[in-house]
Design a protein around this motif. Structure first.
Motif, short mmCIF file in Angstrom:
data_model
loop_
_atom_site.label_atom_id
_atom_site.label_comp_id
_atom_site.label_asym_id
_atom_site.label_seq_id
_atom_site.Cartn_x
_atom_site.Cartn_y
_atom_site.Cartn_z
N PRO A 320 1.11 -1.26 0.09
CA PRO A 320 -0.11 0.03 0.23
C PRO A 320 0.78 1.44 -0.19
O PRO A 320 0.88 2.46 -0.93
N GLU A 321 1.88 1.09 0.71
CA GLU A 321 2.93 2.38 0.38
C GLU A 321 3.72 3.13 -0.62
O GLU A 321 3.42 3.98 -1.02
N SER A 322 3.44 1.48 -1.54
CA SER A 322 3.96 2.40 -2.49
C SER A 322 3.36 2.27 -4.29
O SER A 322 3.66 3.19 -4.77
N ILE A 323 1.69 2.11 -3.32
CA ILE A 323 0.79 2.66 -4.43
C ILE A 323 0.70 4.33 -4.04
O ILE A 323 1.15 4.68 -5.40
N ILE A 324 1.18 5.04 -2.28
CA ILE A 324 1.04 6.68 -2.42
C ILE A 324 1.85 7.00 -3.41
O ILE A 324 1.89 8.21 -3.60
N LYS A 325 3.27 5.94 -2.83
CA LYS A 325 4.35 6.85 -3.01
C LYS A 325 4.38 6.94 -4.90
O LYS A 325 5.06 8.26 -5.42
#
Length: 624
Positions: A320-325
């Motif tokens: 999920p963090e990579s999606i926002i980044k």
């Protein structure tokens, strides 16, 4: 939270009297919060008129009072949305009552009206700020404080019901739930399950919240209409439309024209979809599509029909963090700054972990807490295609906030050119994130697994074209009736499904009891009332901006266009975003794209599908 002017305050009479006394004594009134725009907005060349000077002083003083208390109210609302408890709901009620007291005070209303009588002697930016003040006052007129206070209380309680609700697949005795579920899990079943019984079960469970919300909404419709009519508007719907400088009839005519223009393409998509779904579920093709056949709780888009366009497998292994980044990197590549560290510290971006009792709002939103640098997002991001697009959308709001949070834009005009522009920018980024060249560049899509262009375009239309009958049709016509005609609650269910059938070609999977409220299950009807046409207009705006960016700046095919890394595209977007609400929105869209708002660019984008769908639907009964 969508960008809109929200007013807070306390002891407004005393505050404004003190300001007046300070001015009479020759000293400046002290204002907490950021610098007010009246001092820094670009004015016409020449000596300011006495009317202009008086208006500037009033705006500076009023904005100075508004800013700190508005921030406090937004913080209370944030706490209430991200941690649903009786305590936080109570704090929200207190803060929002303060907000209403200042924004709707009789002193502000009377003074603003008096200043606007001399509007011809005022600078355009000054007049726009006064009109914003008056529209804000109409949300909570101090002439009927008891009604305003009750509206604040009821809206807070309605939100706490909405945000704290537990969806249940298996009710148990005593009102408990043997098998709770979440909105994300319901959506996942509707996207993936081929079992119609299972689909019906989760779809039905998703609508039960309407039963709990209906009484509160019935009372809120009355209260909202009372505050709007107190200020001379025909209804609360008319008040919200007035933010566009339009009447209800003008807005509905614009929406109906968009529906007429796109109707032939929608009809072809509907025919394709009902035959495709019938084959998928091994059922005879229906005249109207049963709602639980569609992978969206409101059938506002029809995802997943084109398997070749399913990108979820590409996100396997992502976080999920990579999606926002990834979304942040998209904007940074255009020349926007990195998100401030406070965004990451203060946002609520991921689902509440299993076993944790905290409840939070399940609808993705972006928040501008202080109209300066405190920007946040409320999401429940997971590693899939839907959240990839949603993250790009929500950060579009965030970068819009940051772009106009600058001294040159007055505090009262730190908003989108109109509400639809905010949504349009978010949707523009989402559209850009779905184009194949971009997905290949950022490593989401392998070069040897690119989707068939017609299949990709077809699924895109099943999202965007299909959305208009919901946004411009069902939602806007239902809310128009709700407020303009005081539609009785006993008729809500029948009217809702009448519009769903007429505009969307969708039917309920069975009888829907009168004490239910399937319309109430849409969060916007509760929390962003009488504004859903924003999304319809935003859909047109995004395609107009996309058409200009791809055709005029990048010289690329609008259906295979990659913005990322292009600073000229970033400069074009910044030119729009940094204006805030200092210009009339009609002028902004005309100057940016060379044409007024219309569905022309959208229809041009999907033009290749006309022939594709004609071939697919040949020999089929497309009547509905």
């Amino acid at each position: 939270m969508r960008a809109s002017i929200r007013w807070t305050g306390c002891l407004v009479a005393c505050a404004l009297i003190a300001v007046g006394a300070a001015r009479a004594a020759g000293g400046p009134a002290k204002a907490n919060g950021g610098e007010t725009g009246a001092k820094v907005a670009k004015k016409k060349v020449g000596k300011a008129t006495p009317a202009e000077k008086e208006a500037e002083a009033f705006i500076a003083e009023t904005a100075g009072l508004l800013a700190p208390v508005a921030t406090s109210a937004n913080l209370a609302d944030w706490e209430a949305a991200t941690d649903v408890t009786p305590e936080h709901t109570g704090q929200r009620i207190g803060a929002d009552k303060a907000l209403a007291a200042l924004g709707g005070s009789k002193l502000i209303i009377e003074k603003t009206k008096a200043l606007l009588k001399n509007e011809r002697q005022l600078d355009e930016v000054t007049a726009r700020q006064l009109r914003k003040l008056l529209l804000g006052a109409a949300e909570s007129p101090g002439t009927i404080p008891a009604v305003v206070a009750k509206r604040v209380e009821d809206e807070a309680r309605q939100s706490s019901i909405l945000d704290g609700y537990t969806f249940c697949l298996q009710p148990a005795k005593g009102g408990t739930c043997a098998r709770p579920t979440t909105a994300n899990e319901i959506d996942d079943v509707l996207r993936k399950s081929r079992d119609l019984n299972e689909r019906l079960r989760v779809w039905t469970a998703s609508k039960e919240i309407g039963r709990a919300l209906k009484p509160g909404l019935a009372e809120l419709v009355k209260l909202r209409n009372q505050v709007a009519r107190e200020m001379g508007y025909g209804s609360y719907f008319a008040l919200q439309v007035a933010d566009y400088g339009m009447t209800v009839d003008e807005m509905m005519a614009l929406l109906d024209d968009a529906l007429r223009t796109t109707q032939p393409l929608f009809d072809a998509l509907h025919c394709f979809a009902k035959y495709d779904l019938a084959e998928h579920f091994k059922r005879p093709p229906p005249r109207l599509i049963p709602a639980h056949w569609i992978a969206n709780r409101w059938a506002q888009s029809w995802p997943g029909l084109i398997e070749a366009a399913n990108l979820d497998p590409l996100f396997k292994g992502a976080t999920p963090e990579s999606i926002i980044k990834s979304a942040e990197n998209f904007y940074v590549s255009l020349g926007f700054p990195k998100l401030p560290p406070s965004f990451w510290e203060r946002s609520d971006l991921y689902p509440v972990p299993p076993g944790v009792a905290r409840k939070k709002n399940a609808h993705a939103s972006a928040w501008h807490i202080d109209r300066d640098q405190d920007v946040r997002s409320l999401m429940s991001v997971e590693a899939d295609d839907q959240w990839f697009g949603t993250a790009h959308h929500e950060l579009g709001h965030i970068y819009y906030f940051l772009s106009y949070a600058r001294p040159e834009v007055p505090y009262l005009l730190r908003d989108g050119a109109n509400r639809a522009f905010h949504e349009g920018i978010g949707e523009l980024a989402k559209l850009a994130s779905q184009e194949t060249p971009y997905l290949v560049k950022v490593g989401v899509m392998p070069t040897d697994k690119q989707p068939d262009p017609n299949g990709w375009l077809l699924q895109s239309a099943l999202d965007s074209i299909v959305f208009l009958p919901f946004s411009a049709g069902t939602m806007s016509h239902f809310e128009r009736d709700l407020y303009e005609t005081d539609l009785p609650p006993a008729e809500w269910q029948s009217k809702w499904w009448e519009y769903v059938a007429t505009f969307q070609g969708v039917v309920a999977p069975g009888a829907r009891e009168g004490d239910l409220c399937d319309a109430c299950t849409k969060t916007h009807i509760n929390d962003d009332p009488a504004q859903y046409y924003d999304y319809a207009l935003a859909t047109m705006i995004k395609f107009q901006l996309h058409d200009h960016i791809c055709s005029k700046i990048l010289k690329q095919d609008v259906r295979a266009c990659d913005y990322s890394g292009n600073k000229e595209v970033g400069a074009f977007l910044k030119g729009i975003l940094s204006l805030g609400a200092t210009r009339d929105w009609r002028a902004v869209i005309q100057e940016a794209t060379g044409e007024p708002i219309s569905p022309r660019a959208m229809m041009a984008f999907y033009e290749p599908l006309v022939e594709v769908l004609a071939k697919r639907n040949e020999g089929r009964d497309c009547s509905r």
